[in-house]
Each structure stands twice: as C-alpha cells, then as structure tokens.
Write a protein that holds these residues in place. Structure first.
Motif, short mmCIF file in Angstrom:
data_model
loop_
_atom_site.label_atom_id
_atom_site.label_comp_id
_atom_site.label_asym_id
_atom_site.label_seq_id
_atom_site.Cartn_x
_atom_site.Cartn_y
_atom_site.Cartn_z
N SER A 67 0.83 -1.20 0.00
CA SER A 67 0.00 0.00 0.00
C SER A 67 0.87 1.25 0.00
CB SER A 67 -0.88 0.02 1.25
OG SER A 67 -1.76 -1.07 1.24
N SER A 105 -3.49 -0.85 -1.90
CA SER A 105 -4.34 0.34 -1.89
C SER A 105 -3.44 1.54 -2.16
CB SER A 105 -5.09 0.50 -0.57
OG SER A 105 -4.19 0.75 0.48
N TRP A 137 -7.88 -2.74 -3.38
CA TRP A 137 -8.95 -2.07 -2.66
C TRP A 137 -9.39 -0.83 -3.43
CZ3 TRP A 137 -11.47 -3.98 1.53
CH2 TRP A 137 -10.91 -5.10 2.11
#
Length: 94
Positions: free
Chosen positions: A20, A40, A57
């Motif tokens: 992420s 993400s 995500w």
C-alpha cells in the motif's frame, strides 16, 4: 506540493514492494514500469502513470488521476478533479 516519483526499483513483477501507499503530495509512476499494482493507493495530490494503475482495494487522489492504459480498483476510484485512462476504468464499488 511535493512529488514522489516511483521507478522500476520500487516494484517487483509489477507489484509495489510495500503493498500500500499513502502519500501527502503528487505521485508519478515512470512509464518504464508498465502497469503497476498496489494493495491500496491514496495521495493528496494527483496520480500520473505512463501505463496502468491497479489496486486491490481503492484508489484515492486529492486531484486528478491519469494513466496511459487502464485504471482498476477492487472497491472504488475517487479523484478531486478528473480521471483519465487511455483504455478503460473499472471500479468494484465505493
């Protein structure tokens, strides 16, 4: 606003090494990286990629998102300004 530039050294097989990314500023992904994947991705500025952006995500940008090919997220894609992709934009839900 500062800009974070990612290059091939930041990715392994197209996946962002840290998974992420959350960043206060703009994000630019070098076109030599090809299409890249983040678990993400959230930045307060804009996102610019030479190829494609994919997140498991969501993708969130305070300003605009621009990709040469496609933009895809498992949940949602949000941009303060515009979203532009050379091919397609796909989002699950937000």
């Amino acid at each position: 606003m500062k800009t974070l530039t990612l290059s091939q050294k930041d990715f392994t097989n197209g996946k962002y090494k840290s998974g992420s990314l959350e960043y206060e500023g703009h994000l630019e992904i070098d076109a030599s990286c090809g299409s890249v994947f983040f678990t993400s991705l959230k930045v307060t500025g804009g996102i610019k990629a030479g190829w494609g952006i994919k997140a498991g995500w969501g993708i969130v940008a305070g300003e605009g998102i621009v990709a040469g090919l496609g933009i895809e997220a498992g949940e949602g894609i949000v941009a303060g300004w515009g979203i532009e992709a050379g091919r397609g934009i796909v989002a699950g839900w937000f």
